[in-house]
Write a protein that holds these residues in place. Structure first.
Motif, mmCIF file in Angstrom:
data_model
loop_
_atom_site.group_PDB
_atom_site.id
_atom_site.type_symbol
_atom_site.label_atom_id
_atom_site.label_comp_id
_atom_site.label_asym_id
_atom_site.label_seq_id
_atom_site.Cartn_x
_atom_site.Cartn_y
_atom_site.Cartn_z
ATOM 1 N N GLY A 37 0.869 -1.498 0.027
ATOM 2 C CA GLY A 37 0.126 0.001 0.020
ATOM 3 C C GLY A 37 0.941 1.415 0.012
ATOM 4 N N LYS A 40 1.501 6.573 4.717
ATOM 5 C CA LYS A 40 0.919 7.548 4.884
ATOM 6 C C LYS A 40 1.444 8.311 5.821
ATOM 7 C CE LYS A 40 -2.872 6.473 2.515
ATOM 8 N NZ LYS A 40 -3.133 7.551 1.447
ATOM 9 N N GLU A 52 -1.060 2.090 4.650
ATOM 10 C CA GLU A 52 -2.507 1.832 4.420
ATOM 11 C C GLU A 52 -2.481 0.639 3.446
ATOM 12 O OE1 GLU A 52 -6.386 1.789 5.131
ATOM 13 O OE2 GLU A 52 -4.935 3.635 5.985
ATOM 14 N N ASN A 53 -2.904 -0.608 4.187
ATOM 15 C CA ASN A 53 -2.627 -1.796 3.542
ATOM 16 C C ASN A 53 -3.878 -2.103 2.466
ATOM 17 O OD1 ASN A 53 -1.626 -4.418 3.095
ATOM 18 N ND2 ASN A 53 -2.695 -5.397 4.757
ATOM 19 N N LYS A 54 -3.412 -2.532 1.368
ATOM 20 C CA LYS A 54 -4.664 -2.877 0.441
ATOM 21 C C LYS A 54 -4.210 -4.360 0.155
ATOM 22 C CE LYS A 54 -5.266 1.449 -1.555
ATOM 23 N NZ LYS A 54 -6.214 1.969 -2.177
ATOM 24 N N GLU A 60 -9.020 -2.167 0.894
ATOM 25 C CA GLU A 60 -8.356 -1.908 2.044
ATOM 26 C C GLU A 60 -8.418 -2.732 3.430
ATOM 27 O OE1 GLU A 60 -8.742 2.437 2.884
ATOM 28 O OE2 GLU A 60 -8.103 2.890 0.919
ATOM 29 N N SER A 61 -7.376 -3.051 4.009
ATOM 30 C CA SER A 61 -7.484 -3.924 5.355
ATOM 31 C C SER A 61 -7.139 -2.921 6.396
ATOM 32 C CB SER A 61 -6.893 -5.286 5.154
ATOM 33 O OG SER A 61 -5.417 -4.756 4.911
ATOM 34 N N SER A 93 4.504 4.178 -2.447
ATOM 35 C CA SER A 93 3.866 2.710 -2.451
ATOM 36 C C SER A 93 5.281 1.821 -1.850
ATOM 37 C CB SER A 93 3.507 2.320 -4.003
ATOM 38 O OG SER A 93 4.613 2.107 -4.581
#
Length: 118
Positions: A37, A40, A52-54, A60-61, A93
């Motif tokens: 992700g 941030k 921000e984990n995707k 998004e998780s 990223s």
């Protein structure tokens, strides 16, 4: 004497078990990243970045704090570097492979064994 023979096999069994665990750790790094992700935030005191984990498919998780483990591999723009994490990484990223241990806090925290920054 049978007991002595059994005990002499114990170190060999332990060595094989240890080697098996080591190979699994190397294989884990070859797998797809555990966290992926956008970075941030940066926490200077702890040397952590908030990602921000995707998950696959862009779902998004939630955020997760990531710091580097002692022997972590940090790759920025395709180059392996020896610098530490800093605020210049915010907005970029990242892909992260972890050691499997995640602290149950909010947001969760973990250590990276490998981090690739794009």
């Amino acid at each position: 004497m049978p007991i002595v023979r059994r005990l002499s096999l114990l170190p060999v069994i332990m060595l094989l078990f240890t080697l098996g665990c080591t190979e699994k750790s190397v294989e884990q790094v070859k797998e797809k990243p555990h966290v992926r992700g956008i970075i941030k935030d940066f926490e200077e005191e702890r040397g952590q970045v908030l990602i921000e984990n995707k998950e696959d498919g862009g779902v998004e998780s939630g955020p997760i704090w990531i710091s580097l483990s002692k022997n972590a591999e940090l790759i920025i723009e395709g180059q392996t570097v020896t610098v530490s994490l800093d605020e210049t990484l915010v907005g970029r990223s990242a892909e992260v492979w972890i050691n499997g241990v995640i602290a149950q806090s909010y947001p969760p925290q973990t250590k990276a064994v490998k981090m690739v920054i794009h």
